[in-house]
Each structure stands twice: as structure tokens, then as C-alpha cells.
Write an enzyme that holds these catalytic residues in place. Structure first.
Site, PDB file in Angstrom:
ATOM      1  N   ASP A   1      17.558 -45.479  13.172  1.00 39.55           N
ATOM      2  CA  ASP A   1      18.880 -45.703  12.580  1.00 39.55           C
ATOM      3  C   ASP A   1      19.951 -45.612  13.671  1.00 39.55           C
ATOM      4  O   ASP A   1      20.793 -46.500  13.828  1.00 39.55           O
ATOM      5  CB  ASP A   1      19.111 -44.627  11.499  1.00 39.55           C
ATOM      6  CG  ASP A   1      20.193 -45.031  10.513  1.00 39.55           C
ATOM      7  OD1 ASP A   1      20.827 -46.076  10.717  1.00 39.55           O
ATOM      8  OD2 ASP A   1      20.412 -44.285   9.546  1.00 39.55           O
TER       9      ASP A   1
ATOM     10  N   TYR B   1      14.329 -39.390   5.763  1.00 37.80           N
ATOM     11  CA  TYR B   1      14.793 -40.325   4.734  1.00 37.80           C
ATOM     12  C   TYR B   1      13.856 -40.391   3.537  1.00 37.80           C
ATOM     13  O   TYR B   1      14.088 -41.167   2.616  1.00 37.80           O
ATOM     14  CB  TYR B   1      14.908 -41.736   5.319  1.00 37.80           C
ATOM     15  CG  TYR B   1      16.033 -41.902   6.294  1.00 37.80           C
ATOM     16  CD1 TYR B   1      16.025 -41.242   7.508  1.00 37.80           C
ATOM     17  CD2 TYR B   1      17.106 -42.736   5.999  1.00 37.80           C
ATOM     18  CE1 TYR B   1      17.045 -41.387   8.414  1.00 37.80           C
ATOM     19  CE2 TYR B   1      18.135 -42.885   6.903  1.00 37.80           C
ATOM     20  CZ  TYR B   1      18.106 -42.212   8.108  1.00 37.80           C
ATOM     21  OH  TYR B   1      19.121 -42.363   9.008  1.00 37.80           O
TER      22      TYR B   1
ATOM     23  N   ASP C   1      17.142 -38.947  23.104  1.00 34.60           N
ATOM     24  CA  ASP C   1      18.469 -38.783  23.705  1.00 34.60           C
ATOM     25  C   ASP C   1      18.538 -39.488  25.054  1.00 34.60           C
ATOM     26  O   ASP C   1      19.545 -40.129  25.384  1.00 34.60           O
ATOM     27  CB  ASP C   1      18.852 -37.300  23.824  1.00 34.60           C
ATOM     28  CG  ASP C   1      17.704 -36.394  24.207  1.00 34.60           C
ATOM     29  OD1 ASP C   1      16.560 -36.711  23.846  1.00 34.60           O
ATOM     30  OD2 ASP C   1      17.940 -35.394  24.893  1.00 34.60           O
TER      31      ASP C   1
ATOM     32  N   LYS D   1      11.496 -37.525  19.542  1.00 35.88           N
ATOM     33  CA  LYS D   1      11.994 -36.211  19.989  1.00 35.88           C
ATOM     34  C   LYS D   1      10.829 -35.222  19.937  1.00 35.88           C
ATOM     35  O   LYS D   1      10.949 -34.126  19.388  1.00 35.88           O
ATOM     36  CB  LYS D   1      13.139 -35.737  19.075  1.00 35.88           C
ATOM     37  CG  LYS D   1      14.486 -36.349  19.355  1.00 35.88           C
ATOM     38  CD  LYS D   1      15.099 -35.921  20.674  1.00 35.88           C
ATOM     39  CE  LYS D   1      15.502 -34.475  20.695  1.00 35.88           C
ATOM     40  NZ  LYS D   1      16.046 -34.094  22.032  1.00 35.88           N
TER      41      LYS D   1
END
Ligand code: NAP
Length: 419
Positions: free
Chosen positions: A305, A157, A281, A227
Site C-alpha cells: 500500500d 488488512y 524502509d 520488514k
């Protein structure tokens, strides 16, 4: 400071900050408000009514200062984000806003992102808890009581990206392929390229905020969500720097999950906050399958987000989910939802998300009695079946109210509860 492009109220005092960046709040603060685009014209005044009721019921008065961004600023001043708006939000420290529309793919960049960056509101915080009476897609929504801390200024972002077909993107491609040795990695033909910066500075101040919050509110754990298995030098670094904060900046009161099991057989010291980490995840499953085992989540921007919206869905969705952006000695409350343009000006949508964002604002201001009144009155109103269309369509019976009528009922309950 004198302003040309904001509506300065006749009365009121300024919120100040002390040496520890804590707000020092008078009983008659001036609070800037951006109604926002689309349904902002509906939910803005509705939230003002309820928050003012909570202030009055506890012997205080909010002096609203209308400031402008997005469509309203373009109409009035022919610009998206007047400097006066930013300056007023800096000077008055605590502000609240409705949603602002962002065009997809073209036009100007997100004004929401611009506001967070220009005001250095580096943490997005969203408390996600279930209110009695709100329909939910899960079996036990009351198990959801998490607070997400999302880094607001970095990651993909950051806005460092180049459009396919431009000279700039070809320059970057050439650098990546020839200088950095990734010549077989990017497919031939047009490409868009973005950069994902994650800094030690940005990570550590976010994780510190999350741990401080957990300690102050007697929460049990802070989970770093990343991640790092794939993006080792960005998301993996987020995890490592997060653990460094936990291990180096707090004493016995903060313990990592590894230490907990290696040295204490899983038994944490009393009142300690346990810091652990989960891959993003997996975390998206865990919020559904082990909802009550998580507490505070600290995440880079993109994970935050996704995950904060997923948490929000479990407690009834966008009409309800509140949020706030925090910086050092500065904050901006805002709902999770967008401007829902198809409902704009119809006095129809649910203002609870902005009202409950205002509740976070009152908490941050130290007006805990007023904040509790807001939550209790919203919950009592929804439990009584007095609801807007979004909730009405999901329950049997109930009374379908307009946005403004609903706010009126919540405000009435606040006064009744305070008597
Ligand atoms: P959205 O405006 O949040 O609306 C999506 C749907 O969510 C609505 O059609 C409605 O569902 C439901 N909804 C949203 N707010 C509601 C409320 N207060 N009460 C009841 N239902 C509500 O999402 P979007 O359509 O993806 O985004 C529209 C614009 O908002 C975009 O320009 C986007 O960039 C912007 N946006 C701004 C912010 C922000 O200002 N922070 C955040 C997100 C998006 P039903 O139609 O099913 O009733």
C-alpha cells in the site's frame, strides 16, 4: 444467470477462461463497470469513451454492463454491495471500477477490501511508468518503470481486529497476556488489537504471479519487500517463502541474488530473472535514489500500500496512477486514487488513472494493439498540453480541459492514430 440489480446490455458475449486460467476473449465482450463514488461519476463515463474508442479502432466492441456498489447501490437498492454485482463480476470475469468511499473509524468496512476478498482478487498490480509531459516532483521521472505486486487478502488488512472497550478485545488481551506470556507488553488501559496473518499459501501465489509476470514481460528482477528484521514470523516468513518459490519452482530462468554472487560472480544466465529482497524502509529510499535498478516488487499488503503510492508520486501522482486486482481467471481494474468527494460531479478531475487502469485490462484480455493505442493517445494528449486542472496547475501554458473534454481528445487521437 438472471440479474435484478445490474443493467444487462442487449448484446455481447461472455469472456471465458481456459484450463490455465487464461482469458478467452470474444470481439464483443460484456464488461461490468462500477462508476464508483464521488468523482466516479466523472471518470467512469470518460474512461468508457476512451476504452470503447480503442476497441472500435481495432475492430471490436465493448458491451458495458453497469453494476452497482457504494452510494449508487444504496440509492438504487438500499444496500452497499448487492450480491448481483458480485455474481456478475464472477460470471463475466473481467471488470473495471472507479473509487469507492470508505468512512474512517466508523460505519461499514471498506467495500474495496470486501470486493477483493469476495472475488479472491489476491494480487494488486500497479505498473508505474512515466508519461512524457506529465510533471513530476523528481529530477528524472523517466527512470521509474516498476511494477508493484501487492498481496491483497492478508496482513493487517485481513480485518481481524477488536475495538477498545469491548468484551472481545479484553478476551484477546487476557489470552495474549496470560496464555501466551506477554503480560508486561501491553500498556494498561483501553487497547485496540489487530492480528497480522501472513500465510505460506498467500505469499507463494503472490510471488509466483510476480515472477511469472517478470518472465513474460522480460523484466530483469523481482524484489521481495518486507520488514522481516522486526516481524520475523510474518514478514520474515514472507521473504523465506518467496525465496522458496524462486528456488524450487523455476529452473535456470530464475536465480536468487545470493546464488548470483556466490556461484556466478554477479553474471546472470541470459534472460534470467534475479530474485532479491530489501527491507521496506530501505526500499522507500531506493525507489528515489536508485530508481532505475528496480523492476518488479512483490510485497505483503501494508508495504505494498505504502510503496505503490510512493512509486506513483514519482510519475505524477494520483490523477495518473493505474492499477488492477488479479485472481485466478478473474480481474478487476481500478485506479489508485480515491473518490475525492470535493470534486464529485464537477467534470473536473483527471480520468487518466481509470483510463490507464483500463489499459491494463485490455492487456490482460490480450488486446495489446488497443492497449498501446490507449497509452500512446494519453501520452500524446498530455504532451500537447491538453490537460485537466491537476496537470495544468503544474505546467506553463497548456489548455485546461474538463474531464469529459480531455477524454474526448484522447478518443479522437485514438481514431487518428489507428487510421
Ligand atoms: P483521494 O480521493 O484519492 O483524493 C486525494 C486528492 O488526490 C484529491 O483531493 C486530489 O488532489 C487528488 N486526486 C485524486 N484523484 C484525482 C484525479 N482523478 N484527478 C486529479 N486529482 C486527483 O484520497 P482521499 O481524499 O484520501 O480519499 C477519499 C475517499 O476515497 C476515502 O473514502 C477513501 O477511503 C477512498 N479511497 C478509495 C480507493 C478505492 O476505491 N480503491 C482508494 C483510495 C481511497 P487536489 O485536491 O490536490 O487536487
Amino acid at each position: 444467470m438472471s440479474y435484478d440489480k445490474v443493467d444487462v446490455p442487449a448484446d455481447g458475449s461472455r469472456i471465458e477462461v481456459d484450463d490455465n486460467d487464461e482469458f478467452v476473449v470474444p470481439d464483443d465482450p460484456v464488461i461490468p463497470i462500477i462508476y464508483g463514488d464521488g468523482i466516479g461519476v466523472d471518470v467512469g463515463p470518460a474512461a468508457q469513451k476512451v476504452l470503447q474508442a480503442a476497441a472500435n479502432a481495432t475492430g471490436r466492441e465493448i458491451n458495458w454492463m453497469r453494476v452497482y456498489a457504494g452510494e449508487s447501490a444504496r440509492e438504487k437498492y438500499d444496500e452497499n454491495l448487492p450480491e448481483d454485482t458480485l455474481e456478475a463480476m464472477r460470471e463475466y470475469k473481467v471488470s473495471i471500477k472507479g473509487p469507492l468511499t470508505t468512512p474512517v473509524g466508523a460505519g461499514f468496512r471498506s467495500l474495496n477490501v470486501a470486493l477483493r476478498k469476495k472475488l479472491d482478487l489476491y494480487t494488486n498490480v500497479r505498473p508505474t511508468y512515466h508519461l512524457d509531459g506529465v510533471p513530476s516532483p523528481v529530477k528524472a521521472p523517466e527512470q521509474m518503470d516498476m511494477v508493484t505486486f501487492r498481496e491483497n487478502t492478508e496482513d493487517v488488512y485481513a480485518g481481524i481486529e477488536w475495538e477498545a472497550g469491548t468484551d472481545e478485545v479484553e478476551k484477546v488481551r487476557e489470552f495474549i497476556e496470560e496464555e501466551m506470556g506477554y503480560d508486561a507488553t501491553i500498556h494498561d488501559g483501553p487497547v485496540g488489537i489487530g492480528i497480522k496473518p501472513i500465510t505460506e499459501f498467500g505469499t507463494k501465489r503472490l510471488v509466483r504471479n510476480a515472477i511469472d509476470y517478470a518472465l513474460e514481460r522480460d523484466r530483469d528482477s523481482v524484489t521481495l519487500v518486507h520488514k522481516g528484521n522486526i516481524m520475523k514470523f510474518t514478514e520474515g516468513a514472507f521473504r523465506d517463502w518467496g525465496y522458496e518459490v524462486a528456488e524450487e519452482e523455476y529452473g535456470e530462468e530464475v536465480i536468487t541474488e545470493d546464488t548470483l554472487w556466490n556461484e556466478r560472480d554477479g553474471e546472470p544466465p541470459e534472460n534470467a530473472v534475479v530474485v532479491n529482497d530489501r527491507i521496506a524502509d530501505n526500499m522507500l529510499q531506493q525507489i528515489l535514489t536508485r530508481t532505475d535498478q528496480y523492476d518488479v516488487l512483490a510485497m505483503p499488503n501494508l508495504n505494498g500500500d505504502y510503496l505503490s503510492d510512493a512509486c506513483g508520486a514519482q510519475i505524477g501522482g494520483l490523477g495518473i496512477a493505474p492499477g488492477a486486482n488479479l485472481g485466478d481467471g478473474r480481474m478487476l481494474a481500478e485506479p489508485v486514487h480515491g473518490s475525492a468527494p470535493k470534486y464529485a460531479g464537477q467534470d473536473k478531475v483527471n480520468p487518466s488513472a481509470l483510463i490507464l487502469s483500463g489499459r491494463i485490462m485490455l492487456e490482460q484480455m490480450g488486446w495489446l494493439d488497443a492497449a498501446d493505442l490507449v497509452r500512446d493517445a494519453v501520452e500524446a494528449t498530455i504532451s500537447a498540453g491538453e490537460v485537466t486542472y491537476d496537470i495544468h496547475r503544474q505546467i506553463d501554458g497548456g489548455e485546461k480541459l474538463a474531464c469529459s473534454e480531455y477524454a474526448e481528445r484522447v478518443a479522437e487521437r485514438i481514431h487518428e492514430m489507428a487510421e
